[in-house]
Design an enzyme around this catalytic site. Sequence first.
Site, PDB file in Angstrom:
ATOM      1  N   ASN A  35       4.520   6.162 -11.026  1.00 22.26           N
ATOM      2  CA  ASN A  35       3.761   4.933 -10.762  1.00 22.26           C
ATOM      3  C   ASN A  35       2.273   5.193 -10.983  1.00 22.26           C
ATOM      4  OD1 ASN A  35       2.577   2.630  -9.843  1.00 22.26           O
ATOM      5  ND2 ASN A  35       3.452   2.703  -7.784  1.00 22.26           N
ATOM      6  N   CYS A  87      -0.124   0.973  -9.397  1.00 16.16           N
ATOM      7  CA  CYS A  87      -0.165   0.174  -8.173  1.00 16.16           C
ATOM      8  C   CYS A  87      -1.563  -0.394  -7.982  1.00 16.16           C
ATOM      9  CB  CYS A  87       0.213   1.001  -6.953  1.00 16.16           C
ATOM     10  SG  CYS A  87       0.123   0.023  -5.432  1.00 16.16           S
ATOM     11  N   ASN A  93      10.748   6.727  -7.620  1.00 20.16           N
ATOM     12  CA  ASN A  93       9.367   6.393  -7.986  1.00 20.16           C
ATOM     13  C   ASN A  93       8.421   7.327  -7.236  1.00 20.16           C
ATOM     14  OD1 ASN A  93       6.753   4.803  -7.386  1.00 20.16           O
ATOM     15  ND2 ASN A  93       7.682   3.566  -9.000  1.00 20.16           N
ATOM     16  N   GLY A 152       0.806  -1.226   0.000  1.00 25.96           N
ATOM     17  CA  GLY A 152       0.000   0.000   0.000  1.00 25.96           C
ATOM     18  C   GLY A 152       0.838   1.275   0.000  1.00 25.96           C
TER      19      GLY A 152
END
Lengths: 309, 263
Positions: A130, A133, A101, A72
């Site tokens: 990113n 995710c 990132n 997470g």
Amino acid sequence: MADLSINFAGIAMRNPVVTASGAFGYAKEYSNVVPLNRLGAVTVKGVSPFPSHGNPVPRTTEVYGGMLNAIGLQNPGIDKFISDENYLPYLRQVPCPVFVNIWGKTIEHYAEVAARLEAEKKGIAALEINISCPNIKEGGIAFGTDLKLAAAVVKAVRDVTTLPLITKLSPNVTHIGDFARSVVDAGSDAISLINTLPSMAIDIETRSFRIANRIAGLSGPGLKPVAVRMVFQAREAVTVPILGMGGIYSAADAIEFLMAGANAVAIGTAIFSNPGCLVEIIDGIDAWLDRHGIANVNNIVGVMHQAQA
Amino acid sequence: MLEQYQISAPILHNQQLHGDYYQLDITAPAIARAAQPGQFIHVQLPAMPDHVLRRPFSIYDVNPTDGRLSIIYKVVGKGTEHISVLKPGTKLDILGPLGRGFSPLPGDIPSVIAAGGYGCAATFLLAKRARVLPTVLLGGRSAGDILLQDAYESLGCQVLVATDDGSAGAKGLVTELLERVLYEAPNSWIAACGPTPMLKAVGMIAESRKLNAEISLDRVMCCGMGACFACVIKRKANTPEKWAYARACSDGPVFKANDIWWD
């Protein structure tokens, strides 16, 4: 000794082997057992404008041929990332290029963290955006599975930084080439793929989800054929450098990605299995090139796209 | 900087203690020399490439002279089942010593070790290196879950045992033994390792008596190096929630009991 050096979106790297975001912390954690001066680059764990606790536990479980994770995106937030000695100040001493990132819950979050890093860019070689995710409730994969949102995130980041941008794509789309084109058109200098595959595992005895977040990302060797296929398809769509990843455990795996069209490769789950694999993969690529009389690693990139009957 | 190594370590002995409990001895000189009480090693499962994650084991005992390192493990799944049949000479890929261990036991006040099940392996080096020997409390479901009583007694420690079913020692919980010891020696330093409910109870006892307690928390681990944030536990912190996640593998596994945020 083949020439392993590459130029990745303007970044000079001694070889094409990179650590994947989330699998190598902020580099310091592994510095006792991995010689950082051997690596092509390191990608550090995702940073957001705000500190984030991440998900409840359990966050990982082993599955056949791989693992699931739903960490997470726990991280200290951009303020602490910039100022705390364990993060950016340490990374500035790392003897290889550093990819940072970044993520957020909104497009503005991405721009905010990118702008902060632009102002502190000494020691940062590139930003990896990113948008893929699978484990956070807001943002993440929602951006990476919508062509317009993906482009909007990249454009917002492009507007605030001159650093090379690598956009990390989700495998959870039907036509990966469309996403590759979309983020490149929006200003991304390179792409990385694939992120983990959204997955689930259930303990049938206790009738409970093995991961507290229920949905988690699959990584590890079982993911590799999917990733090779998507790198191949992305290479058909764009000419920018590709950082290929997904289940790479050996030099042979890495070479598969290079042949499919990746210019560099990232190693993730394999580091958990064996931190020593990073050097083994670098040396293994070198040995393979020597064995085949190939002087330069760039000569095998994308060879599977050449005149195959 | 911490001393940490990745080495290939041959198995010296791998034998059943009783029931599902085994002792594994390996030759790992660099790790054996650097190891501190309460630290662990992270073991790759040999010849099981489809099992991608290492397995963490508390360091039970070391011999810095000949490089021997021992762990105690319980067969609980496929990974430990596989380890239990490995033969001497087999090489294991080991990372270690990992994590933050116990503070040395104090020399000026009494100390007590409370261990549940094979948690007693994680506290053995602590007792072995103590300037003043601790009282050792071993707890388990039944007699078959009481391990290392002889080993602790051979150090000269007084050992008290409690089992849930009364098949060895007193019938009851190890924390009841702890209350009894603290009645006699109310200013004791406490070190503990075992199941989380037991450690929480130890933490409550220590807090109510304003005693120092260090506890070793067991969590499912992934990297073991502090990089992946899989094995987190809630630790008191200056955040709106009053806690933040700490990594069991690198911020722990040993924590001050009073620092833990119990849900």
